[in-house]
Design an enzyme around this catalytic site. Structure first.
Site, short mmCIF file in Angstrom:
data_model
loop_
_atom_site.label_atom_id
_atom_site.label_comp_id
_atom_site.label_asym_id
_atom_site.label_seq_id
_atom_site.Cartn_x
_atom_site.Cartn_y
_atom_site.Cartn_z
N ILE A 14 48.76 39.74 46.37
CA ILE A 14 48.23 39.87 47.78
C ILE A 14 46.75 40.27 47.70
CG2 ILE A 14 48.28 41.20 50.13
CD1 ILE A 14 50.76 39.71 49.50
N PHE A 15 46.35 41.08 46.75
CA PHE A 15 44.98 41.29 46.43
C PHE A 15 44.58 41.68 45.20
CE2 PHE A 15 41.92 44.92 46.11
CZ PHE A 15 40.94 44.59 46.84
N ARG A 37 59.28 45.22 47.78
CA ARG A 37 58.55 46.20 47.26
C ARG A 37 56.89 45.86 47.14
NH1 ARG A 37 62.68 48.39 48.08
NH2 ARG A 37 64.34 49.22 46.97
N GLU A 38 56.46 46.76 47.56
CA GLU A 38 54.79 46.62 47.65
C GLU A 38 54.30 47.48 46.35
OE1 GLU A 38 53.78 48.20 51.47
OE2 GLU A 38 54.37 46.33 52.52
N ALA A 76 37.78 63.21 35.31
CA ALA A 76 39.04 62.03 35.05
C ALA A 76 38.37 60.67 35.43
CB ALA A 76 40.12 62.41 36.15
N SER A 113 52.37 58.01 41.08
CA SER A 113 53.21 57.67 42.53
C SER A 113 54.02 56.45 42.01
CB SER A 113 52.15 57.31 43.63
OG SER A 113 51.23 58.17 43.77
N GLU A 119 50.23 53.61 37.88
CA GLU A 119 49.20 54.37 37.13
C GLU A 119 49.78 55.14 36.54
OE1 GLU A 119 45.34 56.66 38.49
OE2 GLU A 119 46.79 56.95 39.77
N GLU A 140 27.23 53.98 38.30
CA GLU A 140 26.05 53.91 39.49
C GLU A 140 26.74 54.05 40.89
OE1 GLU A 140 26.32 49.08 40.29
OE2 GLU A 140 25.13 49.82 38.88
N GLU A 142 28.92 56.65 41.52
CA GLU A 142 29.49 57.92 41.21
C GLU A 142 28.65 59.13 41.34
OE1 GLU A 142 33.16 59.42 38.07
OE2 GLU A 142 31.50 58.54 37.22
#
Length: 183
Positions: A14-15, A37-38, A76, A113, A119, A140, A142
């Site tokens: 999708i993206f 499922r997304e 992090a 999640s 992740e 740059e 951050e």
């Protein structure tokens, strides 16, 4: 078939962005029915528990657009393509705090999640910190402010809602447990 496995029938991207991608999968459920499922794909991340010689936890405060507010967090960042997690942890520690360390000890890797994202965060403890003279610059886009908190101050920040992300809450509780075990 693995226990409770959902067999992918089709997958549609999708993206695709700079950090994540989103896909929608049609799956066959364990009972034979179908579902959608997304799923967010993420390159993974690192998080660093860094303690000063005064036993203060190094944290950074930064604005989190998804929440429309600032949070206080342990250093992090995301893994760069092909980068080993331990090297990423050292890089993020230096970029966000200006510190380097003699040793990075891996303590755990966890999914943030798993209901919708892959992740995986690799958490490390940085040992023997030293302020670096010419530290690597922040990304740059951050902007962070470094803080040094005692364990008690970190707990107060949690109670006040200034610390609300899972990796930092885990880090504070990890340090509390270690302290309790040595007392």
């Amino acid at each position: 078939m693995k226990k409770f496995e959902e067999k992918t029938l089709s997958s549609e991207k999708i993206f695709t962005g700079k950090v994540i991608s989103l896909q929608v999968d049609d799956v066959e459920l364990p009972d034979g029915k179908t579902g959608k499922r997304e799923i967010i794909k993420h390159p993974g991340a690192v998080a660093v528990i860094a303690l000063t010689s005064e036993n203060k936890i190094i944290m950074v405060e930064q604005y989190r657009k998804a929440l429309e507010r600032s949070l206080v967090e342990i250093p992090a960042g995301k893994l760069e393509k092909g980068e080993e997690p331990v090297l990423s942890a050292k890089r993020e520690l230096e970029e966000e705090t200006g510190y380097e360390c003699e040793k990075m000890e891996h303590i755990i890797s966890f999914y943030t999640s798993p209901g919708f994202a892959d992740e995986l965060v690799h958490m490390y403890v940085a040992h023997n910190l030293k302020k670096k003279e010419n530290a690597a610059p922040l990304d740059e886009d951050e902007f962070v402010e470094m803080l040094e908190l005692t364990l008690e101050e970190a707990q107060t920040y949690m109670d006040e809602g200034k610390i609300q992300d899972a990796k930092t809450a885990y880090a504070v509780q990890y340090l509390q447990l270690k302290k309790a075990m040595t007392s």
